[in-house]
Design a protein around this motif. Structure first.
Motif, PDB file in Angstrom:
ATOM      1  N   ARG A 188     -21.219 -51.834 -74.239  1.00  0.00           N
ATOM      2  CA  ARG A 188     -22.409 -51.485 -73.457  1.00  0.00           C
ATOM      3  C   ARG A 188     -22.918 -50.078 -73.733  1.00  0.00           C
ATOM      4  N   ARG A 189     -22.021 -49.141 -74.031  1.00  0.00           N
ATOM      5  CA  ARG A 189     -22.414 -47.759 -74.244  1.00  0.00           C
ATOM      6  C   ARG A 189     -21.646 -47.166 -75.416  1.00  0.00           C
ATOM      7  N   VAL A 190     -22.347 -46.329 -76.195  1.00  0.00           N
ATOM      8  CA  VAL A 190     -21.705 -45.596 -77.286  1.00  0.00           C
ATOM      9  C   VAL A 190     -22.106 -44.126 -77.193  1.00  0.00           C
ATOM     10  N   ALA A 191     -21.247 -43.260 -77.710  1.00  0.00           N
ATOM     11  CA  ALA A 191     -21.542 -41.825 -77.794  1.00  0.00           C
ATOM     12  C   ALA A 191     -20.858 -41.298 -79.046  1.00  0.00           C
ATOM     13  N   CYS A 192     -21.531 -40.391 -79.765  1.00  0.00           N
ATOM     14  CA  CYS A 192     -20.983 -39.815 -80.994  1.00  0.00           C
ATOM     15  C   CYS A 192     -20.508 -38.394 -80.739  1.00  0.00           C
ATOM     16  N   HIS A 193     -19.323 -38.102 -81.228  1.00  0.00           N
ATOM     17  CA  HIS A 193     -18.752 -36.770 -81.058  1.00  0.00           C
ATOM     18  C   HIS A 193     -19.620 -35.742 -81.781  1.00  0.00           C
ATOM     19  N   PRO A 194     -19.879 -34.583 -81.176  1.00  0.00           N
ATOM     20  CA  PRO A 194     -20.786 -33.603 -81.789  1.00  0.00           C
ATOM     21  C   PRO A 194     -20.174 -32.776 -82.912  1.00  0.00           C
ATOM     22  N   ALA A 202     -16.732 -45.639 -77.247  1.00  0.00           N
ATOM     23  CA  ALA A 202     -17.378 -46.918 -76.951  1.00  0.00           C
ATOM     24  C   ALA A 202     -16.906 -47.426 -75.595  1.00  0.00           C
ATOM     25  N   GLY A 203     -17.868 -47.825 -74.746  1.00  0.00           N
ATOM     26  CA  GLY A 203     -17.565 -48.364 -73.426  1.00  0.00           C
ATOM     27  C   GLY A 203     -18.003 -49.814 -73.330  1.00  0.00           C
ATOM     28  N   PHE A 204     -17.168 -50.648 -72.725  1.00  0.00           N
ATOM     29  CA  PHE A 204     -17.382 -52.089 -72.754  1.00  0.00           C
ATOM     30  C   PHE A 204     -17.665 -52.668 -71.363  1.00  0.00           C
ATOM     31  N   ALA A 205     -18.099 -53.924 -71.361  1.00  0.00           N
ATOM     32  CA  ALA A 205     -18.513 -54.585 -70.123  1.00  0.00           C
ATOM     33  C   ALA A 205     -17.351 -54.825 -69.161  1.00  0.00           C
ATOM     34  N   ASP A 206     -16.123 -54.760 -69.647  1.00  0.00           N
ATOM     35  CA  ASP A 206     -14.972 -54.953 -68.768  1.00  0.00           C
ATOM     36  C   ASP A 206     -14.385 -53.629 -68.277  1.00  0.00           C
ATOM     37  N   GLY A 207     -15.051 -52.505 -68.578  1.00  0.00           N
ATOM     38  CA  GLY A 207     -14.569 -51.198 -68.140  1.00  0.00           C
ATOM     39  C   GLY A 207     -13.729 -50.454 -69.154  1.00  0.00           C
ATOM     40  N   THR A 208     -13.414 -51.081 -70.268  1.00  0.00           N
ATOM     41  CA  THR A 208     -12.613 -50.442 -71.308  1.00  0.00           C
ATOM     42  C   THR A 208     -13.410 -49.344 -72.017  1.00  0.00           C
ATOM     43  N   ILE A 209     -12.735 -48.248 -72.373  1.00  0.00           N
ATOM     44  CA  ILE A 209     -13.321 -47.211 -73.224  1.00  0.00           C
ATOM     45  C   ILE A 209     -12.349 -46.934 -74.366  1.00  0.00           C
ATOM     46  N   LEU A 210     -12.898 -46.877 -75.599  1.00  0.00           N
ATOM     47  CA  LEU A 210     -12.098 -46.579 -76.781  1.00  0.00           C
ATOM     48  C   LEU A 210     -12.677 -45.380 -77.505  1.00  0.00           C
ATOM     49  N   PRO A 236      -7.054 -45.705 -77.071  1.00  0.00           N
ATOM     50  CA  PRO A 236      -7.543 -46.152 -75.768  1.00  0.00           C
ATOM     51  C   PRO A 236      -7.771 -44.965 -74.828  1.00  0.00           C
ATOM     52  N   VAL A 237      -8.905 -44.966 -74.157  1.00  0.00           N
ATOM     53  CA  VAL A 237      -9.220 -43.948 -73.158  1.00  0.00           C
ATOM     54  C   VAL A 237      -9.032 -44.501 -71.760  1.00  0.00           C
ATOM     55  N   ALA A 273     -18.707 -52.636 -65.453  1.00  0.00           N
ATOM     56  CA  ALA A 273     -19.041 -52.314 -66.831  1.00  0.00           C
ATOM     57  C   ALA A 273     -19.343 -50.827 -66.991  1.00  0.00           C
ATOM     58  N   ILE A 274     -19.025 -50.289 -68.163  1.00  0.00           N
ATOM     59  CA  ILE A 274     -19.368 -48.897 -68.462  1.00  0.00           C
ATOM     60  C   ILE A 274     -20.891 -48.792 -68.568  1.00  0.00           C
ATOM     61  N   SER A 275     -21.477 -47.906 -67.771  1.00  0.00           N
ATOM     62  CA  SER A 275     -22.934 -47.761 -67.727  1.00  0.00           C
ATOM     63  C   SER A 275     -23.393 -46.371 -68.156  1.00  0.00           C
ATOM     64  N   ALA A 276     -22.457 -45.453 -68.389  1.00  0.00           N
ATOM     65  CA  ALA A 276     -22.792 -44.089 -68.810  1.00  0.00           C
ATOM     66  C   ALA A 276     -21.621 -43.522 -69.593  1.00  0.00           C
TER      67      ALA A 276
END
Length: 355
Positions: free
Chosen positions: A285-291, A298-306, A317-318, A325-328
């Protein structure tokens, strides 16, 4: 490593803090000096977390900022502070101390806000852009002076500055418009493609502009010659995309893996995307790139963040599955913090600083 419940142990448990608040978290961002994160909810609340308190969720400051839903959140056009827009037709500034001031009281919802700052100037100068209906208004960094109002053919669905602050671009129905910030006569460059465009991103080098679509695809334009670039094949709508630090990759959600389109060697035209590890059957659902590093969150619909490093083929795993779901999802500009929010009100910060 696993917990007693059998779920993977992540960085959040070892190096983070989390808290549950009321409401759907619509966004989280860091201040430009990396010393504070802000989280915004659809219920009008903002949570501020200072760097000294990243590990102490009880110290995070919660306050109601809008009389209604918050629709957008951005770092201020200054080293500290944030800007929020809402369905109460106001644009508000939140200082590092939590003080709230009105910048705009309009008649229409303020749905998008973005800022640019010249980090090399002293004092630092910047620009604020916010969208209300078909208009994008540009203001000076103080927010007091309107520089120009840019009209679009339909409701604006996203706004972005290029890396140098010379251009501002907006997505809308049937394409996107690109404007020069300092132009004496405001004539946009129209980038046409039929359909509903829902979000926008611009390449760090200014080489390309990409929009997400209501359909399960992306559309891009090579800015040198306007050549169209279509990126399709997603099982779900792409709700989040970001260019990597160097602009080599466009990282996207919309699948049960992290999809990365190559923006080098003539790509993405005629080139297949790279897929990083994901959660089988669970949409990213959400992605962010390290600066600083070529690392993706990466954040997923089941709450997982990697956290994923494509070059090193490593996945860290984070946060495990569970809850909304991860929304931000956002890194701090210095890369030492990662913040997230969920649809059911969970928020958290992971300290990534070297120890």
């Amino acid at each position: 490593m696993r917990t007693e419940s059998g779920a993977p142990t992540g960085l959040l448990e070892r190096r983070g803090a989390t808290r549950t608040i009321d409401g759907h978290v619509i966004a989280c961002v860091a201040s430009r000096d990396s010393n504070q994160f802000a989280f915004a909810t659809a219920e009008g609340d903002v949570v501020l977390a200072a760097r000294d308190d990243f590990g102490d969720a009880a110290a995070w400051q919660v306050q109601t900022v809008h009389d209604g839903a918050i629709l957008c959140l951005a770092p201020d056009a200054a080293p500290t502070g944030f800007l929020t827009g809402g369905d109460d037709s106001t644009l508000r500034r939140i200082g590092a101390d939590g003080a709230v001031t009105d910048l705009v009281r309009g008649r229409r919802w303020i749905e998008h806000v973005t800022t640019w700052i010249d980090a090399k100037s002293t004092p630092k100068s910047g620009v604020i852009a916010f969208a209300s209906g078909k208009q994008v208004e540009l203001r000076d960094a103080a927010g007091a002076t309107t520089l120009k109002v840019l009209e679009h053919p339909s409701t604006v669905s996203g706004v972005v500055f290029d890396a140098k602050g010379k251009r501002v671009a907006a997505s809308h129905y049937n394409g996107a418009s690109v404007w020069f910030v300092q132009a004496k006569v405001d004539t946009p460059r129209r980038l046409d493609w039929k359909g509903s465009h829902t979000g926008i991103a611009i390449h760090p080098g200014g080489d390309a502009l990409v929009t997400s679509m209501q359909e399960n695809e992306l559309h891009g334009w090579r800015l040198a010659d306007g050549h169209n670039m279509r990126m399709s094949g997603y099982p779900a709508k792409v709700q989040s995309m970001a260019f990597s630090r160097t602009g080599k990759w466009l990282v996207t959600g919309g699948a049960d893996s992290v999809v990365m389109w190559p923006f080098f060697g003539g790509g993405p035209m005629g080139k297949a995307p790279v897929e990083l590890a994901g959660m089988p059957g669970v949409i990213c659902r959400r992605v962010a790139c390290h600066p600083v590093h070529e690392i993706v969150a990466a954040g997923f619909a089941d709450g997982t963040i990697l956290l994923e490093d494509a070059a090193a083929q490593k996945v860290l795993p984070v946060r495990g599955a569970g809850g909304g779901a991860i929304s931000a999802l956002a890194f701090s500009p210095d890369g030492t913090g990662l913040a997230f929010g969920t649809e059911d009100g969970a928020i958290g910060i992971v300290d990534l600083a070297a120890r």
